[in-house]
Design an enzyme around this catalytic site. Structure first.
Site, PDB file in Angstrom:
ATOM      1  N   HIS A 101      21.484  13.779  32.176  1.00  0.00           N
ATOM      2  CA  HIS A 101      21.151  15.141  31.744  1.00  0.00           C
ATOM      3  C   HIS A 101      19.796  15.570  32.327  1.00  0.00           C
ATOM      4  O   HIS A 101      19.669  16.643  32.914  1.00  0.00           O
ATOM      5  CB  HIS A 101      21.118  15.201  30.210  1.00  0.00           C
ATOM      6  CG  HIS A 101      20.716  16.536  29.660  1.00  0.00           C
ATOM      7  ND1 HIS A 101      21.574  17.351  28.972  1.00  0.00           N
ATOM      8  CD2 HIS A 101      19.533  17.211  29.746  1.00  0.00           C
ATOM      9  CE1 HIS A 101      20.930  18.469  28.641  1.00  0.00           C
ATOM     10  NE2 HIS A 101      19.687  18.406  29.099  1.00  0.00           N
ATOM     11  N   GLU A 102      18.792  14.700  32.164  1.00  0.00           N
ATOM     12  CA  GLU A 102      17.448  15.070  32.646  1.00  0.00           C
ATOM     13  C   GLU A 102      17.418  15.132  34.176  1.00  0.00           C
ATOM     14  O   GLU A 102      16.752  16.002  34.754  1.00  0.00           O
ATOM     15  CB  GLU A 102      16.395  14.087  32.125  1.00  0.00           C
ATOM     16  CG  GLU A 102      16.276  14.012  30.605  1.00  0.00           C
ATOM     17  CD  GLU A 102      16.123  15.360  29.919  1.00  0.00           C
ATOM     18  OE1 GLU A 102      15.627  16.318  30.543  1.00  0.00           O
ATOM     19  OE2 GLU A 102      16.530  15.466  28.748  1.00  0.00           O
ATOM     20  N   HIS A 150      18.340  18.429  35.642  1.00  0.00           N
ATOM     21  CA  HIS A 150      17.301  19.463  35.650  1.00  0.00           C
ATOM     22  C   HIS A 150      16.527  19.452  36.970  1.00  0.00           C
ATOM     23  O   HIS A 150      16.077  20.491  37.447  1.00  0.00           O
ATOM     24  CB  HIS A 150      16.306  19.249  34.501  1.00  0.00           C
ATOM     25  CG  HIS A 150      16.818  19.742  33.180  1.00  0.00           C
ATOM     26  ND1 HIS A 150      17.110  21.062  32.944  1.00  0.00           N
ATOM     27  CD2 HIS A 150      17.097  19.095  32.028  1.00  0.00           C
ATOM     28  CE1 HIS A 150      17.542  21.211  31.705  1.00  0.00           C
ATOM     29  NE2 HIS A 150      17.543  20.026  31.119  1.00  0.00           N
ATOM     30  N   CYS A 171      20.348  21.164  24.930  1.00  0.00           N
ATOM     31  CA  CYS A 171      19.284  21.232  25.917  1.00  0.00           C
ATOM     32  C   CYS A 171      18.196  22.170  25.401  1.00  0.00           C
ATOM     33  O   CYS A 171      18.507  23.227  24.840  1.00  0.00           O
ATOM     34  CB  CYS A 171      19.852  21.773  27.234  1.00  0.00           C
ATOM     35  SG  CYS A 171      18.607  21.939  28.519  1.00  0.00           S
TER      36      CYS A 171
END
Ligand code: NI
Length: 180
Positions: free
Chosen positions: A144-145, A148, A102
């Site tokens: 994953h994104e 965020h 990341c």
């Protein structure tokens, strides 16, 4: 073109739930999307979310290049893609672990379990809807994104023991490349 500063783990901006974007076609979001692409391209990344450049809104950009796909992956490359207000629905119970990194945790890799197949819905900068089914590496990147935007970093997904080790490593040495 503007390369933005990337927030690192520990900063409050990475911990909040990002705000929905009400008008995806507003020029400020076109600019933000371009800055995200420029910033991610500059550092050679695969994806970056708006909170990582201190903008707490629900947008991220990503791409899939041949050289980052796991060996044997058959998917096509995906050029830079901008997504706004994404929604993820798992289409399987199956999760697989794979190495991730990341931009907000420079130098660290962690094995994270992710759904292997998801439905992904979002809107683009033109306000048009996007609905895709994503598998494996592509699905992993989107998850994953998305995390965020939920104020989560991959460290949170690691097994407790691994997370402790990683945190110990960071607190002793600082992030690799940090000047003391
Ligand atoms: Ni990340």
């Amino acid at each position: 073109m503007a390369i933005r500063k990337i927030a690192r783990m520990g900063h409050e901006i990475l911990k909040g739930i990002a705000n929905p974007i009400t008008d995806p076609t507003a020029p400020e979001f076109t600019r933000l999307a371009q800055d995200l692409i420029d910033t991610c391209e500059d550092i050679g990344g695969n994806g970056i979310a708006a909170p990582q450049v201190y903008e707490p809104v629900r947008m991220f950009v990503y791409r899939v290049r041949k050289e980052v796909m796991p060996v044997g992956a058959k998917m096509a490359e995906i050029p830079w893609t901008v997504v706004i207000n994404p929604k993820i629905t798992p289409l399987t119970d199956e999760k697989k672990a794979y190495w991730e990194r990341c931009l907000s945790l420079p130098g660290l890799y962690g094995q994270v379990r992710r759904f292997t197949k998801i439905r992904f819905e979002a809107v683009g900068l033109d306000g048009a809807g996007i609905t895709i089914t994503a598998h494996r590496f592509h699905a992993r990147l989107l998850q994953h994104e998305y995390d965020h935007l939920q104020g989560q970093l991959l460290l949170k997904q690691l097994k407790r023991k691994v997370r402790k080790e990683a945190l110990k490593e960071i607190s002793i040495k600082g992030f690799p490349g940090d000047k003391i």
